[in-house]
Design a protein around this motif. Structure first.
Motif, PDB file in Angstrom:
ATOM      1  N   ALA A 105       0.845  -1.194   0.000  1.00 29.72           N
ATOM      2  CA  ALA A 105       0.000   0.000   0.000  1.00 29.72           C
ATOM      3  C   ALA A 105       0.875   1.236   0.000  1.00 29.72           C
ATOM      4  CB  ALA A 105      -0.925   0.015   1.216  1.00 29.72           C
ATOM      5  N   LEU A 106       0.383   2.287  -0.633  1.00 28.57           N
ATOM      6  CA  LEU A 106       1.106   3.558  -0.725  1.00 28.57           C
ATOM      7  C   LEU A 106       0.282   4.676  -0.128  1.00 28.57           C
ATOM      8  CD1 LEU A 106       3.424   5.379  -1.809  1.00 28.57           C
ATOM      9  CD2 LEU A 106       2.128   5.522  -3.954  1.00 28.57           C
ATOM     10  N   LYS A 107       0.850   5.354   0.874  1.00 25.23           N
ATOM     11  CA  LYS A 107       0.312   6.618   1.364  1.00 25.23           C
ATOM     12  C   LYS A 107       1.178   7.709   0.764  1.00 25.23           C
ATOM     13  CE  LYS A 107       1.535   8.926   4.883  1.00 25.23           C
ATOM     14  NZ  LYS A 107       1.577  10.261   4.208  1.00 25.23           N
TER      15      LYS A 107
ATOM     16  N   TRP B 261      -5.556  13.060   6.873  1.00 26.72           N
ATOM     17  CA  TRP B 261      -6.176  12.019   6.057  1.00 26.72           C
ATOM     18  C   TRP B 261      -5.514  11.922   4.683  1.00 26.72           C
ATOM     19  CZ3 TRP B 261      -8.895   7.974   7.144  1.00 26.72           C
ATOM     20  CH2 TRP B 261      -9.775   7.966   8.243  1.00 26.72           C
ATOM     21  N   HIS B 262      -5.338  10.697   4.217  1.00 24.93           N
ATOM     22  CA  HIS B 262      -4.788  10.418   2.898  1.00 24.93           C
ATOM     23  C   HIS B 262      -5.616   9.304   2.250  1.00 24.93           C
ATOM     24  CE1 HIS B 262      -1.482  11.951   5.343  1.00 24.93           C
ATOM     25  NE2 HIS B 262      -0.777  12.220   4.267  1.00 24.93           N
ATOM     26  N   ALA B 263      -5.778   9.372   0.936  1.00 25.71           N
ATOM     27  CA  ALA B 263      -6.339   8.256   0.167  1.00 25.71           C
ATOM     28  C   ALA B 263      -5.202   7.622  -0.622  1.00 25.71           C
ATOM     29  CB  ALA B 263      -7.425   8.752  -0.784  1.00 25.71           C
ATOM     30  N   GLY B 264      -5.330   6.313  -0.910  1.00 23.16           N
ATOM     31  CA  GLY B 264      -4.236   5.679  -1.640  1.00 23.16           C
ATOM     32  C   GLY B 264      -4.575   4.302  -2.141  1.00 23.16           C
ATOM     33  N   PRO B 265      -3.709   3.758  -3.013  1.00 19.22           N
ATOM     34  CA  PRO B 265      -3.937   2.431  -3.592  1.00 19.22           C
ATOM     35  C   PRO B 265      -3.397   1.302  -2.726  1.00 19.22           C
ATOM     36  CG  PRO B 265      -2.023   3.436  -4.617  1.00 19.22           C
ATOM     37  CD  PRO B 265      -2.564   4.447  -3.631  1.00 19.22           C
TER      38      PRO B 265
ATOM     39  N   ARG C 271       4.351  -2.645  -8.927  1.00 18.74           N
ATOM     40  CA  ARG C 271       4.010  -2.031 -10.206  1.00 18.74           C
ATOM     41  C   ARG C 271       2.543  -1.632 -10.267  1.00 18.74           C
ATOM     42  NH1 ARG C 271       4.221  -6.827 -14.823  1.00 18.74           N
ATOM     43  NH2 ARG C 271       2.548  -8.160 -13.984  1.00 18.74           N
ATOM     44  N   ASP C 272       1.678  -2.378  -9.571  1.00 24.91           N
ATOM     45  CA  ASP C 272       0.279  -1.973  -9.505  1.00 24.91           C
ATOM     46  C   ASP C 272       0.106  -0.691  -8.708  1.00 24.91           C
ATOM     47  OD1 ASP C 272      -0.591  -4.036 -11.082  1.00 24.91           O
ATOM     48  OD2 ASP C 272      -1.756  -5.050  -9.509  1.00 24.91           O
ATOM     49  N   LEU C 273       0.869  -0.552  -7.603  1.00 25.16           N
ATOM     50  CA  LEU C 273       0.803   0.686  -6.833  1.00 25.16           C
ATOM     51  C   LEU C 273       1.260   1.863  -7.694  1.00 25.16           C
ATOM     52  CD1 LEU C 273       2.218  -0.147  -3.272  1.00 25.16           C
ATOM     53  CD2 LEU C 273      -0.162  -0.083  -4.018  1.00 25.16           C
TER      54      LEU C 273
ATOM     55  N   ALA D 237       4.876   7.375   2.295  1.00 25.32           N
ATOM     56  CA  ALA D 237       5.402   6.137   2.868  1.00 25.32           C
ATOM     57  C   ALA D 237       4.676   4.944   2.261  1.00 25.32           C
ATOM     58  CB  ALA D 237       5.253   6.138   4.391  1.00 25.32           C
ATOM     59  N   LEU D 238       5.401   3.852   2.121  1.00 22.76           N
ATOM     60  CA  LEU D 238       4.878   2.644   1.475  1.00 22.76           C
ATOM     61  C   LEU D 238       5.110   1.442   2.371  1.00 22.76           C
ATOM     62  CD1 LEU D 238       5.402   1.619  -2.227  1.00 22.76           C
ATOM     63  CD2 LEU D 238       6.120   0.048  -0.434  1.00 22.76           C
TER      64      LEU D 238
END
Length: 485
Positions: free
Chosen positions: A191-193, A213-217, A223-225, A420-421
């Motif tokens: 996951a990536l913030k 607050w953050h949204a992320g994948p 590679r998908d992130l 951060a990831l």
């Protein structure tokens, strides 16, 4: 074929669809079948989106007609149930919002659809996305697919469990203090913030405190992130914190002109950490050093001076309470335990609030100084691997700490807005995933993704997702077993 499709990441699925080696209908149906087989034991999916198969048929027809397609054409994705989805229930984990159906999509959802992705389902969360475990009075508790007796984290725990179990290849979550990276760590996904504001929060609730607050994948591969981030980032004209122009360079596949300078730590004022977690961070540091990265242990004085977890508590209680009181007025009997606990917490005094704000400024200054000397920071994601459900306290190195201590290593990057990831790099002695966290300077997502991609190639975990294999037993109702790597 269905099992293979559930193991593919979103990038591969998009390529399979684009080259006609699989249809969007086959891909969507494979994930619907997986949901039917496994979700009753995991409870990650709370609402199926109507029309997913119809959208898949339309995607196949568009491709057959030679129409232009987006990078995720025909690929299903899932969304945490705090993101508005047009025509699909968004209930925020609370009976207060039961049956709520928005008219419009959150910006991030709309951008995924614009890239050709197909909304498949909504995923579970704690009430109002507020806690480290995904449980609520409306849709119940989500279980970790690696071990049903353990938490999949919070607040994006339904999303993390769905992706880990093969019910979804790619999803959207949000993060106030740990809520993207912690659940990813608990279930062995990534996951990536991103930097605060890089991905607009428009259409995601709650938005207070907005600065945290953050949204992320969330996904199974780096590679998908990277792909999802490239689609999600950039201003939308509605979120006043999202102002940086859309610019993106993954950095993947090309070494920098000079060695990357990486510091790593497992303490530096962050409190006790599980020995296996600490060992995994050191193993990741050693692997990067062997690959040519300039690596050394570090400490960050700003983290030792000001306790980020304490600063966060003093700040967010004051800023979140008004929004929560307004949303729950007259419905207090329908609130879940953790929301009630937060509202009953004594208000932060003005003096303490100002002190917390000044402490957060010192943290930002401290990280700014650190990133003058280093390109990135490697550290734990959570202080322990996935824990048992309803854990109130745990003991590390003889110290008893509250459950929220698991976020002591993630909350500094919410307070400062740094990217951060989280990604898996190890396995505990009892078979649970252990992740590491990579952080970098503001707007340096390309550095994080470069290092994470390198770590992914160096990972000692041979089968990244034995949870998929384990779920074959779960779907048959067999007794759980701990998954090895």
């Amino acid at each position: 074929m269905a099992t293979d499709l559930n193991r593919c990441d979103a990038t591969e699925l998009a390529e399979l669809i684009r080259t006609r080696r699989a249809s969007s209908v086959e891909v969507v149906q494979a994930h619907l079948d997986r949901i039917e087989a496994t979700n009753p034991r995991i409870n990650a999916i709370v609402t199926l989106a109507d029309g997913a198969l119809e959208a898949a048929r339309a995607a196949d027809e568009q491709l057959a007609a030679g129409g232009e397609v987006g990078p995720l054409h025909g690929v299903p994705f899932t969304v945490k149930d705090s993101f508005d989805t047009a025509g699909v229930r968004t209930q925020r984990g609370s009976p207060i919002f039961a049956g709520r159906v928005p008219d419009t999509d959150a910006t991030s959802v709309a951008r995924m659809k614009r890239a050709g992705a197909i909304l498949l389902a909504k995923t579970n969360l704690p009430e109002f996305a507020y806690w480290i475990e995904s449980d609520n009075l409306l849709t119940g508790r989500t279980n970790n697919p690696w071990d049903l007796d353990r938490s999949s984290g919070g607040s994006s725990g339904g999303e993390s469990a769905a992706i880990a179990a093969g019910m979804s290849p790619l999803g959207l979550g949000s993060d106030l203090s740990i809520s993207l990276r912690g659940p990813a760590a608990d279930t062995g996904i990534a996951a990536l913030k991103a930097t605060h504001g890089r991905i607009p929060m428009t259409g995601v609730w709650p938005r207070a405190p907005r600065r945290d607050w953050h949204a992320g994948p969330m996904a199974r591969t780096i590679r998908d992130l990277a792909l999802a981030y490239s689609l999600l980032s950039g201003p939308d004209g509605a979120d006043g914190f999202s102002t940086v122009p859309r610019e993106f360079d993954t950095g993947l596949g090309a070494s920098p002109d000079r060695p990357v300078r990486l510091g790593w730590l497992v303490d530096s004022g962050l409190g006790p950490v599980d020995p296996e977690v600490a060992a995994t961070v050191q193993a990741a540091a050693d692997a990067l050093q062997a690959a040519g990265v300039q690596v050394e242990p570090v400490n960050i004085p700003a983290l030792e001076r000001d306790n980020p977890l304490q600063l966060f508590t003093l700040q967010h209680v004051m800023e979140l309470k008004p929004a929560m009181r307004e949303a729950t007025a007259g419905h207090e009997d329908q609130m879940f335990t953790y929301s009630k606990t937060m509202l009953s917490t004594p208000d932060t005094s003005v003096q303490d609030y100002v002190m917390a704000e000044q402490g957060i400024e010192r943290l930002r200054d401290g990280f700014a100084e650190y990133f003058q000397r280093y390109d990135a920071l490697l550290l734990p994601v959570t202080t322990i691997p996935a824990h048992a459900h309803q854990l109130g306290q745990f003991t590390l190195d003889g110290q008893t700490v509250e459950a929220f201590h698991v976020s002591s290593t993630t909350v500094p990057f919410n307070l400062t807005g740094l990217p951060a990831l989280s990604m898996r790099f190890g396995t505990s002695s009892d078979g649970m995933p252990i992740a590491v966290q990579v952080a970098a300077d503001w707007h340096a997502e390309s550095t994080i993704l470069y290092l994470a991609s390198l770590l992914e190639s160096l990972s000692p975990v041979r089968d990244q997702h034995p949870a998929l294999r384990q779920l074959e037993e779960v779907s048959r109702g067999a007794p759980r077993r701990r998954a090895g790597a």
